[in-house]
Design an enzyme around this catalytic site. Structure first.
Site, PDB file in Angstrom:
ATOM      1  N   SER A 110     -58.014  21.324  40.173  1.00  0.00           N
ATOM      2  CA  SER A 110     -56.622  21.478  40.599  1.00  0.00           C
ATOM      3  C   SER A 110     -56.023  20.137  41.020  1.00  0.00           C
ATOM      4  O   SER A 110     -56.743  19.209  41.419  1.00  0.00           O
ATOM      5  CB  SER A 110     -56.554  22.456  41.769  1.00  0.00           C
ATOM      6  OG  SER A 110     -57.257  21.911  42.865  1.00  0.00           O
ATOM      7  N   CYS A 150     -56.378  25.209  31.471  1.00  0.00           N
ATOM      8  CA  CYS A 150     -55.391  24.241  31.976  1.00  0.00           C
ATOM      9  C   CYS A 150     -54.240  24.119  30.998  1.00  0.00           C
ATOM     10  O   CYS A 150     -53.078  24.192  31.382  1.00  0.00           O
ATOM     11  CB  CYS A 150     -56.056  22.896  32.193  1.00  0.00           C
ATOM     12  SG  CYS A 150     -56.945  22.297  30.754  1.00  0.00           S
ATOM     13  N   GLU A 183     -48.350  27.202  38.831  1.00  0.00           N
ATOM     14  CA  GLU A 183     -49.390  27.411  37.813  1.00  0.00           C
ATOM     15  C   GLU A 183     -50.104  28.720  38.145  1.00  0.00           C
ATOM     16  O   GLU A 183     -50.907  28.760  39.074  1.00  0.00           O
ATOM     17  CB  GLU A 183     -50.383  26.247  37.842  1.00  0.00           C
ATOM     18  CG  GLU A 183     -51.484  26.381  36.825  1.00  0.00           C
ATOM     19  CD  GLU A 183     -52.635  25.397  37.023  1.00  0.00           C
ATOM     20  OE1 GLU A 183     -53.000  25.091  38.168  1.00  0.00           O
ATOM     21  OE2 GLU A 183     -53.186  24.970  36.004  1.00  0.00           O
TER      22      GLU A 183
HETATM   23  P1  NAD Z   1     -60.635  23.123  42.216  1.00  0.00           P
HETATM   24  O1  NAD Z   1     -59.837  21.883  42.384  1.00  0.00           O
HETATM   25  O2  NAD Z   1     -60.564  24.152  43.257  1.00  0.00           O
HETATM   26  O3  NAD Z   1     -62.196  22.751  42.070  1.00  0.00           O
HETATM   27  C1  NAD Z   1     -62.670  21.868  41.081  1.00  0.00           C
HETATM   28  C2  NAD Z   1     -63.982  21.276  41.544  1.00  0.00           C
HETATM   29  O4  NAD Z   1     -63.744  20.452  42.681  1.00  0.00           O
HETATM   30  C3  NAD Z   1     -65.031  22.299  41.982  1.00  0.00           C
HETATM   31  O5  NAD Z   1     -66.291  21.849  41.554  1.00  0.00           O
HETATM   32  C4  NAD Z   1     -64.923  22.244  43.491  1.00  0.00           C
HETATM   33  O6  NAD Z   1     -66.098  22.672  44.159  1.00  0.00           O
HETATM   34  C5  NAD Z   1     -64.672  20.774  43.715  1.00  0.00           C
HETATM   35  N1  NAD Z   1     -64.063  20.429  45.000  1.00  0.00           N
HETATM   36  C6  NAD Z   1     -63.405  21.221  45.870  1.00  0.00           C
HETATM   37  N2  NAD Z   1     -62.952  20.488  46.924  1.00  0.00           N
HETATM   38  C7  NAD Z   1     -63.330  19.213  46.698  1.00  0.00           C
HETATM   39  C8  NAD Z   1     -63.147  17.972  47.394  1.00  0.00           C
HETATM   40  N3  NAD Z   1     -62.479  17.921  48.539  1.00  0.00           N
HETATM   41  N4  NAD Z   1     -63.649  16.848  46.842  1.00  0.00           N
HETATM   42  C9  NAD Z   1     -64.293  16.880  45.655  1.00  0.00           C
HETATM   43  N5  NAD Z   1     -64.520  18.016  44.951  1.00  0.00           N
HETATM   44  C10 NAD Z   1     -64.039  19.165  45.463  1.00  0.00           C
HETATM   45  O7  NAD Z   1     -60.234  23.680  40.780  1.00  0.00           O
HETATM   46  P2  NAD Z   1     -60.727  25.052  40.115  1.00  0.00           P
HETATM   47  O8  NAD Z   1     -60.053  26.166  40.840  1.00  0.00           O
HETATM   48  O9  NAD Z   1     -62.212  25.040  39.987  1.00  0.00           O
HETATM   49  O10 NAD Z   1     -60.139  24.930  38.630  1.00  0.00           O
HETATM   50  C11 NAD Z   1     -58.871  25.372  38.275  1.00  0.00           C
HETATM   51  C12 NAD Z   1     -57.924  24.203  38.178  1.00  0.00           C
HETATM   52  O11 NAD Z   1     -58.451  23.235  37.265  1.00  0.00           O
HETATM   53  C13 NAD Z   1     -56.564  24.573  37.630  1.00  0.00           C
HETATM   54  O12 NAD Z   1     -55.563  23.931  38.367  1.00  0.00           O
HETATM   55  C14 NAD Z   1     -56.599  24.027  36.197  1.00  0.00           C
HETATM   56  O13 NAD Z   1     -55.344  23.740  35.657  1.00  0.00           O
HETATM   57  C15 NAD Z   1     -57.434  22.818  36.370  1.00  0.00           C
HETATM   58  N6  NAD Z   1     -58.039  22.404  35.093  1.00  0.00           N
HETATM   59  C16 NAD Z   1     -57.530  21.304  34.463  1.00  0.00           C
HETATM   60  C17 NAD Z   1     -58.032  20.905  33.226  1.00  0.00           C
HETATM   61  C18 NAD Z   1     -57.460  19.708  32.509  1.00  0.00           C
HETATM   62  O14 NAD Z   1     -58.072  19.241  31.548  1.00  0.00           O
HETATM   63  N7  NAD Z   1     -56.312  19.183  32.917  1.00  0.00           N
HETATM   64  C19 NAD Z   1     -59.065  21.636  32.641  1.00  0.00           C
HETATM   65  C20 NAD Z   1     -59.568  22.755  33.309  1.00  0.00           C
HETATM   66  C21 NAD Z   1     -59.050  23.120  34.543  1.00  0.00           C
END
Ligand code: NAD
Length: 478
Positions: free
Chosen positions: A229, A284, A380
């Site tokens: 995210s 995404c 989103e």
């Molecule tokens: P998220 O940001 O909640 O988590 C992603 C990862 O970050 C997880 O492994 C999580 O444990 C980790 N994380 C959480 N807090 C953290 C911190 N403070 N520091 C470092 N890592 C941390 O996202 P999500 O809910 O797993 O995924 C959905 C989101 O991902 C959506 O917004 C989607 O659009 C995005 N996404 C983007 C793409 C792209 O290519 N642009 C592809 C897939 C998903």
């Protein structure tokens, strides 16, 4: 009768399986049955994994590009050989059906093979950038060192491959942290890949934001690649800045699709539906909002609702399921709330939005007569719900499409080549699709504008992002 034993998936650090005391349960999001467990990784595990990666780095970097390219091919072979097992594991932990009209977990494994093989093919040659007048300057590409990779839960293994393969090919070692919602396929893949890779080259540590924070802050990490995210991406970037660590960020999106006046609705409706609902909308670069002219709004809404009504949401393991559930409770609650709020604000729910199963199953929702101000349009949603917004003129549609902090992808649909090209040029997004959406290819660079990300993945540009430039500038002396 005794219960079948639940499989446990250890972390892989320095080539060894590692399980700390506490166990984390992973459940099938359709029926909440227990799929498996993994360790609850800690910041100390991150430190150990970074140390193992640093120890492995000199030899891996010295191996040479041709040998590492061959490893990429061998990794592709491992994914191919274990495609059935890994696809089933993704279905169990992520929820997506194995087939899902050709875009299920089997497709994800096909992507893992394809991206591995493509990464083996790229050129990573030295480049003469200046020659003459007694001077020769050569640009070499050298590995950065140890890459910290943080992945999300929507396409868990494919996104892991997008991080891992170019990092390894360029000569880096990797410490990866998968999402706690879907860690198992990554852990199993790491176990398999560690049977062919030297110890310490690819490490996986499980855990939540604390573990991710440690990784992005770590002085032993030379590059962070994060997919997730925008909110978390900002934190990762702030942490990485403390050590001036390079970041690639692939973040959120709110992709708009504009249907131009006169489009052949019956022809484009299946493509729009696919673009919006691939992986139950948890992609995404999926369509998150559709702009359509006043004249064609109702026809398109009815066509999409008809496809939605014929879509079966179910357990990903069952062949009858076209679509799986949402992956987790917060996402399920968020999408349901956005649908309910849109209806309260005057949208017409033409199909879907109903609960299926005991977990997070939700039938695909088509919402007509939405407005730009509604949460389901402005945010989103990342789930199986598509809002349709009317426009008077294409310029108005372009303005609404661009009025977002995101700029991942966008698409324009219709049959007038000039209108398609001009609208595509006017859309502010990293990828603009014409008469399609949500297609990716290992040779085609991918990255977001605005708050959808920083940097590029895929293609040779994506590979170069895992290298540092090193110039050798030589003056010839007689
Ligand atoms: P998220 O940001 O909640 O988590 C992603 C990862 O970050 C997880 O492994 C999580 O444990 C980790 N994380 C959480 N807090 C953290 C911190 N403070 N520091 C470092 N890592 C941390 O996202 P999500 O809910 O797993 O995924 C959905 C989101 O991902 C959506 O917004 C989607 O659009 C995005 N996404 C983007 C793409 C792209 O290519 N642009 C592809 C897939 C998903």
């Amino acid at each position: 009768m005794s219960q079948p034993e639940v499989p446990h998936f250890p972390m892989i650090i320095g080539g060894q399986p590692v399980s700390s005391g506490e166990r984390h349960e992973v459940r099938n999001p359709f029926d909440l049955s227990l799929v498996g467990t993994c360790p609850v990784g800690t910041v100390d595990d991150v430190d150990r994994a970074v140390a193992a990666a640093r120890a492995a780095f000199p030899e891996w970097a010295a191996l040479g590009d041709a040998a590492r390219a061959h490893y990429c091919t061998r990794i592709g072979d491992v994914f191919q050989a274990h495609a059935g097992e890994l696809a089933r594991l993704i279905t169990l932990e992520q929820g997506r059906p194995i087939i899902a009209n050709g875009f299920g977990s089997q497709f994800e494994l096909g992507g893992c093979v394809g991206w591995s093989m493509a990464t083996a093919q790229f050129a990573l040659d030295d480049r003469v950038v200046l020659e003459g007048g007694g001077v020769r300057a050569v640009q070499k590409r050298v590995p950065k060192g140890v890459v910290g990779s943080i992945t999300p839960w929507n396409w868990p293994l494919l996104i892991a491959v997008w991080h891992l393969l170019p990092a390894l090919r360029a000569g880096n070692c990797v410490v990866m942290k998968p999402s706690p919602f879907t860690p198992l396929s990554t852990l199993r893949a790491a176990e398999l890949l560690n049977q062919i890779l030297p110890a310490g080259v690819f490490n996986v540590v499980t855990g939540d934001g604390e573990v991710g924070t440690r990784l992005s802050l770590h002085e032993g990490i030379d590059k962070v690649i994060f997919t997730g995210s925008t909110a978390t991406g900002k934190r990762v970037m702030q942490n990485a800045a403390l050590n001036v660590t390079d970041c690639t960020l692939e973040l959120g999106g709110n992709d708009a699709a504009i249907v131009l006046p006169g489009a052949a609705i019956a022809d484009i409706a299946p493509g729009l539906f696919f673009g919006a609902f691939i992986n139950a909308g948890q992609t995404c670069g999926a369509i998150k909002r559709i702009y359509v002219s006043n004249e064609q709004h109702d026809t398109l809404a009815e066509a999409l609702a008809a496809i939605a009504s014929g879509t079966t949401v179910g357990n990903g393991l069952e062949a009858s399921s076209d679509m799986g559930p949402l992956q987790n409770a917060p996402q399920h609650a968020k999408v349901k709330a956005l649908i309910a709020q849109a209806v309260r604000d005057g949208a017409n729910l033409l199909a879907g939005g109903t609960q299926v199963g005991e977990g997070y199953g939700l039938t695909p929702a088509v919402l007509a007569n939405c407005t730009q101000a509604m949460g389901i349009v402005a945010q989103e949603q990342f789930g199986p719900a598509i809002p349709l917004v009317r426009y008077d003129t294409p310029d108005q549609a372009i303005a609404m499409a661009n009025a977002s902090e995101y700029g991942l992808c966008a698409s324009v649909w219709g049959s007038d080549p000039q209108g398609l090209a001009a609208t595509g040029d006017a859309l502010d997004a990293g990828t603009v699709y014409i008469n399609t959406h949500a297609e990716l290819h290992p040779l085609v660079p991918f990255g977001g504008h605005k708050q959808s990300g920083l940097g590029t993945q895929f293609g040779e540009e994506g590979l170069l992002a895992f290298t540092d430039s090193k110039i050798v500038y030589e003056r010839h002396r007689a």
